[in-house]
Design a protein around this motif. Sequence first.
Motif, mmCIF file in Angstrom:
data_model
loop_
_atom_site.group_PDB
_atom_site.id
_atom_site.type_symbol
_atom_site.label_atom_id
_atom_site.label_comp_id
_atom_site.label_asym_id
_atom_site.label_seq_id
_atom_site.Cartn_x
_atom_site.Cartn_y
_atom_site.Cartn_z
ATOM 1 N N MET A 1 21.400 39.812 9.668
ATOM 2 C CA MET A 1 21.451 40.088 8.262
ATOM 3 C C MET A 1 20.058 40.346 7.700
ATOM 4 O O MET A 1 19.863 41.295 6.973
ATOM 5 C CB MET A 1 22.099 38.920 7.522
ATOM 6 N N SER A 2 19.091 39.493 8.021
ATOM 7 C CA SER A 2 17.763 39.641 7.440
ATOM 8 C C SER A 2 17.071 40.888 7.968
ATOM 9 O O SER A 2 16.273 41.490 7.269
ATOM 10 C CB SER A 2 16.920 38.403 7.694
ATOM 11 N N ARG A 3 17.362 41.283 9.203
ATOM 12 C CA ARG A 3 16.767 42.515 9.733
ATOM 13 C C ARG A 3 17.258 43.713 8.933
ATOM 14 O O ARG A 3 16.484 44.598 8.604
ATOM 15 C CB ARG A 3 17.125 42.692 11.198
ATOM 16 N N ASN A 4 18.551 43.738 8.631
ATOM 17 C CA ASN A 4 19.114 44.826 7.841
ATOM 18 C C ASN A 4 18.498 44.834 6.444
ATOM 19 O O ASN A 4 18.158 45.880 5.913
ATOM 20 C CB ASN A 4 20.632 44.689 7.766
ATOM 21 N N GLU A 6 15.551 43.667 5.578
ATOM 22 C CA GLU A 6 14.154 44.093 5.678
ATOM 23 C C GLU A 6 14.065 45.605 5.850
ATOM 24 O O GLU A 6 13.187 46.257 5.274
ATOM 25 C CB GLU A 6 13.449 43.379 6.829
ATOM 26 N N ALA A 7 14.958 46.180 6.635
ATOM 27 C CA ALA A 7 14.948 47.626 6.836
ATOM 28 C C ALA A 7 15.281 48.347 5.531
ATOM 29 O O ALA A 7 14.631 49.335 5.176
ATOM 30 C CB ALA A 7 15.945 48.012 7.923
ATOM 31 N N GLU A 8 16.281 47.854 4.813
ATOM 32 C CA GLU A 8 16.649 48.457 3.531
ATOM 33 C C GLU A 8 15.515 48.323 2.523
ATOM 34 O O GLU A 8 15.230 49.243 1.768
ATOM 35 C CB GLU A 8 17.917 47.804 2.977
ATOM 36 N N ARG A 9 14.854 47.173 2.528
ATOM 37 C CA ARG A 9 13.753 46.946 1.599
ATOM 38 C C ARG A 9 12.591 47.885 1.909
ATOM 39 O O ARG A 9 11.977 48.455 1.013
ATOM 40 C CB ARG A 9 13.291 45.494 1.663
ATOM 41 N N ALA A 10 12.312 48.082 3.197
ATOM 42 C CA ALA A 10 11.214 48.969 3.592
ATOM 43 C C ALA A 10 11.499 50.408 3.168
ATOM 44 O O ALA A 10 10.606 51.103 2.658
ATOM 45 C CB ALA A 10 10.992 48.891 5.094
ATOM 46 N N VAL A 11 12.732 50.853 3.362
ATOM 47 C CA VAL A 11 13.106 52.209 2.959
ATOM 48 C C VAL A 11 12.988 52.357 1.448
ATOM 49 O O VAL A 11 12.468 53.356 0.935
ATOM 50 C CB VAL A 11 14.538 52.545 3.441
ATOM 51 N N LEU A 12 13.451 51.360 0.718
ATOM 52 C CA LEU A 12 13.374 51.402 -0.737
ATOM 53 C C LEU A 12 11.925 51.445 -1.212
ATOM 54 O O LEU A 12 11.572 52.218 -2.100
ATOM 55 C CB LEU A 12 14.089 50.188 -1.340
ATOM 56 N N MET A 13 11.070 50.640 -0.603
ATOM 57 C CA MET A 13 9.671 50.625 -0.996
ATOM 58 C C MET A 13 8.995 51.959 -0.690
ATOM 59 O O MET A 13 8.177 52.442 -1.477
ATOM 60 C CB MET A 13 8.934 49.475 -0.309
ATOM 61 N N ASP A 14 9.353 52.577 0.437
ATOM 62 C CA ASP A 14 8.802 53.896 0.759
ATOM 63 C C ASP A 14 9.229 54.924 -0.280
ATOM 64 O O ASP A 14 8.433 55.769 -0.702
ATOM 65 C CB ASP A 14 9.242 54.340 2.158
ATOM 66 N N ASP A 15 10.491 54.858 -0.699
ATOM 67 C CA ASP A 15 10.978 55.777 -1.726
ATOM 68 C C ASP A 15 10.262 55.554 -3.052
ATOM 69 O O ASP A 15 9.911 56.509 -3.743
ATOM 70 C CB ASP A 15 12.490 55.631 -1.918
ATOM 71 N N GLY A 50 16.629 59.121 -8.442
ATOM 72 C CA GLY A 50 18.069 58.848 -8.345
ATOM 73 C C GLY A 50 18.432 58.193 -7.022
ATOM 74 O O GLY A 50 19.224 57.239 -6.984
ATOM 75 N N ARG A 51 17.849 58.685 -5.936
ATOM 76 C CA ARG A 51 18.112 58.108 -4.621
ATOM 77 C C ARG A 51 17.587 56.677 -4.535
ATOM 78 O O ARG A 51 18.265 55.790 -4.023
ATOM 79 C CB ARG A 51 17.498 58.979 -3.528
ATOM 80 N N ALA A 52 16.396 56.444 -5.070
ATOM 81 C CA ALA A 52 15.828 55.096 -5.050
ATOM 82 C C ALA A 52 16.669 54.132 -5.896
ATOM 83 O O ALA A 52 16.893 52.991 -5.494
ATOM 84 C CB ALA A 52 14.387 55.122 -5.553
ATOM 85 N N GLN A 53 17.145 54.588 -7.039
ATOM 86 C CA GLN A 53 17.993 53.742 -7.882
ATOM 87 C C GLN A 53 19.302 53.408 -7.183
ATOM 88 O O GLN A 53 19.784 52.276 -7.255
ATOM 89 C CB GLN A 53 18.265 54.422 -9.216
ATOM 90 N N LYS A 54 19.873 54.382 -6.483
ATOM 91 C CA LYS A 54 21.116 54.142 -5.761
ATOM 92 C C LYS A 54 20.899 53.122 -4.644
ATOM 93 O O LYS A 54 21.684 52.184 -4.482
ATOM 94 C CB LYS A 54 21.641 55.451 -5.171
ATOM 95 N N GLN A 55 19.825 53.277 -3.878
ATOM 96 C CA GLN A 55 19.533 52.334 -2.800
ATOM 97 C C GLN A 55 19.250 50.945 -3.357
ATOM 98 O O GLN A 55 19.661 49.944 -2.773
ATOM 99 C CB GLN A 55 18.347 52.822 -1.972
#
Length: 103
Positions: A1-4, A6-15, A50-55
């Motif tokens: 769960m935490s790996r997922n 962290e991956a989602e958080r990293a993608v969001l921060m990049d966006d 818009g993509r960042a808000q959705k994520q």
Amino acid sequence: MSRNYEAERAVLMDDVKQVLKDAEALYQAAVDDGTKEGKALKEKLKAQLGRAQKQFSELEGSVVERTRQAAAQTDDLVHSKPYHAMGIAALVGLVLGALLSRR
């Protein structure tokens, strides 16, 4: 769960970083001139925002769901073993009291 997570958080921060870079470029283009490049940057910024808000909303939803599940599991545990829960709470209180009284 935490790996997922962290991956989602990293993608969001990049966006978010990319949106900020594009916002700066849009600002510079708007200051310099109102050409097609400025309009293109504005559209790109709008799409990325818009993509960042959705994520972010999806990430927030998953965090809320995980929190609800953890609360439900804790509630079930406390109801099934109330004396264990009271003992743990008393122990935590004792440890915190000892740590705070030292200072």
